[in-house]
Design a protein around this motif. Structure first.
Motif, mmCIF file in Angstrom:
data_model
loop_
_atom_site.group_PDB
_atom_site.id
_atom_site.type_symbol
_atom_site.label_atom_id
_atom_site.label_comp_id
_atom_site.label_asym_id
_atom_site.label_seq_id
_atom_site.Cartn_x
_atom_site.Cartn_y
_atom_site.Cartn_z
ATOM 1 N N ARG A 34 0.833 -1.202 0.000
ATOM 2 C CA ARG A 34 0.000 0.000 0.000
ATOM 3 C C ARG A 34 0.871 1.256 0.000
ATOM 4 O O ARG A 34 0.636 2.203 -0.757
ATOM 5 C CB ARG A 34 -0.928 -0.001 1.220
ATOM 6 C CG ARG A 34 -2.012 1.039 1.171
ATOM 7 C CD ARG A 34 -2.998 0.930 2.341
ATOM 8 N NE ARG A 34 -3.478 -0.418 2.577
ATOM 9 C CZ ARG A 34 -3.189 -1.159 3.651
ATOM 10 N NH1 ARG A 34 -2.407 -0.685 4.593
ATOM 11 N NH2 ARG A 34 -3.662 -2.373 3.793
ATOM 12 N N THR A 35 1.927 1.280 0.820
ATOM 13 C CA THR A 35 2.833 2.429 0.893
ATOM 14 C C THR A 35 3.528 2.673 -0.443
ATOM 15 O O THR A 35 3.613 3.813 -0.919
ATOM 16 C CB THR A 35 3.887 2.209 1.996
ATOM 17 O OG1 THR A 35 3.208 2.060 3.245
ATOM 18 C CG2 THR A 35 4.860 3.372 2.089
ATOM 19 N N VAL A 36 4.016 1.620 -1.057
ATOM 20 C CA VAL A 36 4.685 1.745 -2.350
ATOM 21 C C VAL A 36 3.700 2.229 -3.411
ATOM 22 O O VAL A 36 4.013 3.104 -4.224
ATOM 23 C CB VAL A 36 5.338 0.405 -2.775
ATOM 24 C CG1 VAL A 36 5.810 0.447 -4.210
ATOM 25 C CG2 VAL A 36 6.488 0.074 -1.849
ATOM 26 N N THR A 37 2.485 1.704 -3.397
ATOM 27 C CA THR A 37 1.466 2.109 -4.370
ATOM 28 C C THR A 37 1.128 3.596 -4.219
ATOM 29 O O THR A 37 1.085 4.334 -5.206
ATOM 30 C CB THR A 37 0.187 1.262 -4.206
ATOM 31 O OG1 THR A 37 0.523 -0.113 -4.376
ATOM 32 C CG2 THR A 37 -0.875 1.653 -5.212
ATOM 33 N N LEU A 38 0.906 4.041 -2.983
ATOM 34 C CA LEU A 38 0.588 5.454 -2.747
ATOM 35 C C LEU A 38 1.757 6.357 -3.148
ATOM 36 O O LEU A 38 1.567 7.418 -3.731
ATOM 37 C CB LEU A 38 0.214 5.677 -1.280
ATOM 38 C CG LEU A 38 -1.104 5.050 -0.834
ATOM 39 C CD1 LEU A 38 -1.290 5.215 0.675
ATOM 40 C CD2 LEU A 38 -2.275 5.647 -1.592
ATOM 41 N N SER A 39 2.976 5.912 -2.846
ATOM 42 C CA SER A 39 4.154 6.692 -3.228
ATOM 43 C C SER A 39 4.271 6.792 -4.744
ATOM 44 O O SER A 39 4.585 7.861 -5.283
ATOM 45 C CB SER A 39 5.427 6.061 -2.654
ATOM 46 O OG SER A 39 5.385 6.078 -1.258
ATOM 47 N N ALA A 40 4.023 5.707 -5.430
ATOM 48 C CA ALA A 40 4.099 5.701 -6.890
ATOM 49 C C ALA A 40 3.018 6.593 -7.488
ATOM 50 O O ALA A 40 3.272 7.347 -8.438
ATOM 51 C CB ALA A 40 3.967 4.279 -7.422
ATOM 52 N N GLN A 41 1.811 6.545 -6.927
ATOM 53 C CA GLN A 41 0.737 7.392 -7.426
ATOM 54 C C GLN A 41 1.050 8.867 -7.202
ATOM 55 O O GLN A 41 0.819 9.708 -8.067
ATOM 56 C CB GLN A 41 -0.586 7.031 -6.739
ATOM 57 C CG GLN A 41 -1.149 5.713 -7.185
ATOM 58 C CD GLN A 41 -2.345 5.270 -6.334
ATOM 59 O OE1 GLN A 41 -2.569 5.780 -5.235
ATOM 60 N NE2 GLN A 41 -3.096 4.309 -6.865
#
Length: 92
Positions: free
Chosen positions: A78-85
């Motif tokens: 989730r953290t990686v996804t939010l950072s990428a977004q």
């Protein structure tokens, strides 16, 4: 030829390695094959050695922190996804 007992072998990669080195391997029971160690009996003092690999971490009943690790992994994803977004929105 030396006789080795492989306990809790699973798919017994460790035992296969010993066989490649010339050992004769007797595979003990494993829950993977619906076998119980309590039902397994051998002739005493017959084996030249005993080997046993670690439990398969992802599927072992001994993995008592499975749910915690799964939540942790989900949080990391989730953290990686939010950072990428967030990064993607700044690059557009």
């Amino acid at each position: 030829m030396e006789l080795v007992l492989s306990l809790f072998p699973g798919i017994d990669v460790l035992g296969r390695g010993f066989e490649e080195l010339g050992f004769s391997v007797v595979r003990g029971p494993d829950t993977l094959w619906d076998q119980r160690i309590e039902d397994f009996h051998t002739i005493p003092n017959r084996f030249d050695g005993i080997i046993g690999g670690p439990p398969c971490q992802n599927y072992s009943d001994a993995n008592r922190c499975r749910k915690r690790m799964q939540r942790r992994r989900e949080g990391q994803v989730r953290t990686v996804t939010l950072s990428a977004q967030s990064l993607a929105s700044k690059c557009v």
